[in-house]
Design a protein around this motif. Structure first.
Motif, mmCIF file in Angstrom:
data_model
loop_
_atom_site.group_PDB
_atom_site.id
_atom_site.type_symbol
_atom_site.label_atom_id
_atom_site.label_comp_id
_atom_site.label_asym_id
_atom_site.label_seq_id
_atom_site.Cartn_x
_atom_site.Cartn_y
_atom_site.Cartn_z
ATOM 1 N N GLY A 31 71.609 -16.599 -19.090
ATOM 2 C CA GLY A 31 71.990 -15.203 -19.019
ATOM 3 C C GLY A 31 71.311 -14.390 -20.085
ATOM 4 N N SER A 32 71.777 -13.132 -20.232
ATOM 5 C CA SER A 32 71.149 -12.199 -21.159
ATOM 6 C C SER A 32 72.065 -10.970 -21.244
ATOM 7 C CB SER A 32 69.738 -11.860 -20.649
ATOM 8 O OG SER A 32 68.985 -11.159 -21.606
ATOM 9 N N HIS A 33 71.508 -9.777 -21.143
ATOM 10 C CA HIS A 33 72.325 -8.564 -21.267
ATOM 11 C C HIS A 33 71.899 -7.533 -20.235
ATOM 12 C CE1 HIS A 33 69.001 -6.202 -23.142
ATOM 13 N NE2 HIS A 33 68.584 -7.404 -23.494
ATOM 14 N N ILE A 34 72.809 -6.590 -19.911
ATOM 15 C CA ILE A 34 72.439 -5.506 -18.991
ATOM 16 C C ILE A 34 72.547 -4.135 -19.643
ATOM 17 C CG2 ILE A 34 72.973 -6.809 -16.887
ATOM 18 C CD1 ILE A 34 75.549 -5.100 -16.666
ATOM 19 N N ASP A 35 72.905 -4.071 -20.933
ATOM 20 C CA ASP A 35 72.839 -2.761 -21.599
ATOM 21 C C ASP A 35 71.380 -2.480 -21.952
ATOM 22 O OD1 ASP A 35 72.910 -4.787 -23.699
ATOM 23 O OD2 ASP A 35 73.190 -3.159 -25.138
ATOM 24 N N THR A 36 71.043 -1.205 -22.087
ATOM 25 C CA THR A 36 69.665 -0.833 -22.434
ATOM 26 C C THR A 36 69.691 0.137 -23.613
ATOM 27 O OG1 THR A 36 69.434 1.209 -21.123
ATOM 28 C CG2 THR A 36 69.123 -0.873 -19.949
ATOM 29 N N VAL A 37 68.507 0.420 -24.161
ATOM 30 C CA VAL A 37 68.384 1.495 -25.152
ATOM 31 C C VAL A 37 68.378 2.835 -24.388
ATOM 32 C CG1 VAL A 37 67.230 0.072 -26.864
ATOM 33 C CG2 VAL A 37 65.848 1.334 -25.194
ATOM 34 N N GLY A 38 68.328 3.939 -25.089
ATOM 35 C CA GLY A 38 68.437 5.257 -24.469
ATOM 36 C C GLY A 38 67.312 5.582 -23.504
ATOM 37 N N THR A 39 66.125 5.089 -23.795
ATOM 38 C CA THR A 39 64.988 5.240 -22.882
ATOM 39 C C THR A 39 64.400 3.847 -22.656
ATOM 40 O OG1 THR A 39 63.573 5.749 -24.782
ATOM 41 C CG2 THR A 39 64.396 7.607 -23.519
ATOM 42 N N LEU B 191 66.544 -8.854 -16.283
ATOM 43 C CA LEU B 191 65.843 -9.970 -15.649
ATOM 44 C C LEU B 191 66.565 -11.292 -15.939
ATOM 45 C CD1 LEU B 191 63.516 -11.343 -14.149
ATOM 46 C CD2 LEU B 191 62.238 -11.353 -16.314
ATOM 47 N N GLY B 192 66.950 -11.493 -17.194
ATOM 48 C CA GLY B 192 67.589 -12.765 -17.562
ATOM 49 C C GLY B 192 68.909 -12.992 -16.853
ATOM 50 N N VAL B 193 69.674 -11.902 -16.653
ATOM 51 C CA VAL B 193 70.969 -12.011 -15.969
ATOM 52 C C VAL B 193 70.759 -12.228 -14.473
ATOM 53 C CG1 VAL B 193 73.125 -10.819 -15.429
ATOM 54 C CG2 VAL B 193 72.067 -10.542 -17.704
ATOM 55 N N LEU B 194 69.884 -11.423 -13.883
ATOM 56 C CA LEU B 194 69.719 -11.491 -12.422
ATOM 57 C C LEU B 194 68.924 -12.729 -11.996
ATOM 58 C CD1 LEU B 194 69.326 -7.707 -11.593
ATOM 59 C CD2 LEU B 194 71.379 -9.144 -11.653
ATOM 60 N N GLU C 283 54.863 -7.874 -13.406
ATOM 61 C CA GLU C 283 54.401 -8.105 -12.039
ATOM 62 C C GLU C 283 55.346 -9.060 -11.303
ATOM 63 O OE1 GLU C 283 52.001 -6.453 -10.823
ATOM 64 O OE2 GLU C 283 50.835 -5.770 -12.562
ATOM 65 N N THR C 284 55.493 -8.825 -9.990
ATOM 66 C CA THR C 284 56.401 -9.642 -9.187
ATOM 67 C C THR C 284 56.038 -11.121 -9.237
ATOM 68 O OG1 THR C 284 56.853 -7.770 -7.754
ATOM 69 C CG2 THR C 284 57.330 -9.948 -6.849
ATOM 70 N N SER C 285 54.737 -11.430 -9.232
ATOM 71 C CA SER C 285 54.321 -12.845 -9.278
ATOM 72 C C SER C 285 54.763 -13.493 -10.595
ATOM 73 C CB SER C 285 52.809 -12.960 -9.119
ATOM 74 O OG SER C 285 52.157 -12.214 -10.135
ATOM 75 N N ASP C 286 54.792 -12.706 -11.676
ATOM 76 C CA ASP C 286 55.245 -13.240 -12.970
ATOM 77 C C ASP C 286 56.771 -13.408 -13.007
ATOM 78 O OD1 ASP C 286 52.672 -13.451 -14.024
ATOM 79 O OD2 ASP C 286 52.682 -11.399 -14.774
ATOM 80 N N LEU C 287 57.480 -12.470 -12.355
ATOM 81 C CA LEU C 287 58.945 -12.618 -12.251
ATOM 82 C C LEU C 287 59.266 -13.916 -11.516
ATOM 83 C CD1 LEU C 287 59.955 -9.003 -11.098
ATOM 84 C CD2 LEU C 287 60.093 -9.927 -13.420
ATOM 85 N N GLU C 288 58.512 -14.155 -10.442
ATOM 86 C CA GLU C 288 58.734 -15.350 -9.620
ATOM 87 C C GLU C 288 58.461 -16.622 -10.430
ATOM 88 O OE1 GLU C 288 56.186 -15.633 -6.146
ATOM 89 O OE2 GLU C 288 57.765 -16.760 -5.088
ATOM 90 N N ALA C 289 57.353 -16.614 -11.172
ATOM 91 C CA ALA C 289 57.006 -17.795 -11.985
ATOM 92 C C ALA C 289 58.099 -18.074 -13.013
ATOM 93 C CB ALA C 289 55.660 -17.550 -12.685
#
Ligand SMILES: [Zn+2]
Length: 427
Positions: free
Chosen positions: A93-101, A109-112, A403-409
């Motif tokens: 897992g990871s986190h889903i909060d973000t900074v202001g921008t 990504l880590g959570v999903l 890139e999507t291919s990197d997300l997949e890897a």
């Protein structure tokens, strides 16, 4: 490992279309659009946007039949039961909060991807010995409530719950505990946790340029740099910019500039790739023709070697003493954050690397320049991280992209490492 499907689990792959669809849907909450088609997120911890993001991810977890629990600092853990619940679970897992921008990949990504691992196991009917847990931790960014990684720090017992709940927001003065209750995420599970994972593996974007510029697909993260934030307050004497002779000045703005220059010089003198930044300087009264009365700045220094980082801190302190004496100003400092460098579990790090090679991906071993929830989990269990490239090295920026291919890897490496750990018996 039992598998209703005939294919081998060693060939199992995540569904990147499903992963990207979830990243896009979560990214609609608190979406910010840039002028050139780029888009990111503002979902500061414990705001209404954070609540909406949490509700969406929790709904996805429940749709998959996972058991969702929430602890007293708002960390969310979803469990897919294994055949041997007596064994410690494997967590990702990871986190889903973000900074202001912020971007829409950092943390999300880590959570999903962890959720995608759970869905892949469900889809192919894979039974595992150990239970698998998907987690997201409260206030990783620290953009609204300091320090960063607050939720995972409390989770592992590094900060008392009451102290964390009493933290005041830097933007609107709200109390963390009140905001947590307001958005409905003050859960019943006690902190720190009593459930120690068998292993924790976090997938994250690199947030820097190294993988892209050197042409690697997977970053094998060996540890996290130590970090030292020092706030420095310089009090001098306000004076007229035209009439005050230079020899009679006690100038905080000159001192602030000298400190920034010193920090840059320091990074060349200290071993182990020292980095140093002065990202904030405030002058009072900040007028064009007035020698300021006061300056406040923050020095951010990081190193993978704690002795080298301590040496940098000592040299900075020495410099501040000399500067105060020579300029006739008063300089005080206080620590805003100090985390030691973290080494991840060598065997688990090796496993990430070997798995990536087996799947045909190029790898580069590297430290993490940014802090992550994994470094907190590393205090209680064997931990490792997988990095994927960030286009142009951008992060904490709405143009952040992978890139999507990197997300997949990255997600496939995560899947295979986790599956192996889920059936690692009593070791
Ligand atoms: Zn992050």
């Amino acid at each position: 490992m039992a598998n209703r499907d005939t294919s081998s689990t060693a060939d199992l792959q995540i569904d990147v279309g499903r992963l990207v669809a979830r990243l896009d849907e979560l990214g609609q909450i608190g979406r910010i659009d840039g002028p050139n088609g780029e888009w990111g997120n503002a979902r500061l911890a414990l705001t209404d946007e954070d609540r909406a993001g949490r509700d969406l991810v929790v709904a996805w977890m429940r749709d998959l039949g996972l058991t969702v629990t929430i602890d007293a600092i708002g960390n969310v853990v979803a469990t897919r039961l294994g055949t041997r619940p007596d064994l410690a679970p494997v967590m990702s897992g990871s986190h889903i909060d973000t900074v202001g921008t912020g971007g829409r990949f950092d943390g999300n990504l880590g959570v999903l991807a962890a959720l995608e691992v759970a869905e892949t196991l469900e889809q192919y009917g894979v039974e595992t010995e150990r239970s698998f847990q998907v987690a997201f931790f409260t206030d990783e960014e620290g953009a609204r409530f300091a320090p960063d990684m607050l939720g995972s720090l409390v989770h592992v017992g590094g900060m008392p719950l009451e102290e964390a709940l009493d933290t005041i927001a830097v933007d609107d003065g709200a109390r963390l505990g009140d905001e947590l209750s307001r958005i409905g995420y003050a859960g019943p599970v006690p902190c720190p946790t009593t459930s120690v994972p068998h292993a924790f593996v976090e997938l994250h974007i690199e947030q820097g340029p190294i993988l892209e510029t050197e042409g690697f697909t997977i970053g094998v993260v060996e540890g996290v740099q130590g970090i030292s934030w020092t706030e420095i307050v310089i009090v001098g004497q306000s004076a007229h910019a035209g009439t005050t002779p230079m020899r009679l000045r006690h100038d905080p703005s000159y001192c602030a500039g000298a400190i920034a220059t010193f920090v840059r010089d320091l990074t060349r003198r200290i071993r182990h790739d020292q980095v140093g930044t002065v990202g904030r300087i405030e002058l009072y009264p900040n007028l064009v023709n007035v020698v300021p009365a006061r300056a406040v700045l923050v020095v951010d220094m990081r190193n993978t070697d704690d002795r080298a980082l301590s040496e940098a801190e000592a040299l900075l302190a020495e410099f501040l003493d000399d500067l105060a004496a020579s300029e006739g100003v008063d300089i005080t400092k206080r620590s805003l954050a100090r985390f030691e460098p973290v080494d991840f579990d060598p065997a688990l790090v090796d496993r990430v690397e070997a798995t990536a090679h087996r799947l045909g991906y190029s790898t580069r071993r590297m430290p993490s320049g940014a802090g992550h929830d994994a470094q907190m989990l590393a205090r209680i269990c064997p931990t490792a991280m997988v990095f994927t490239p960030s286009v142009n090295g951008l992060s904490h920026n709405i143009a952040e992209f992978t890139e999507t291919s990197d997300l997949e890897a990255g997600a496939n490496v995560l899947l295979q490492v986790i599956m192996e750990r889920l059936d690692s018996g009593d070791d």
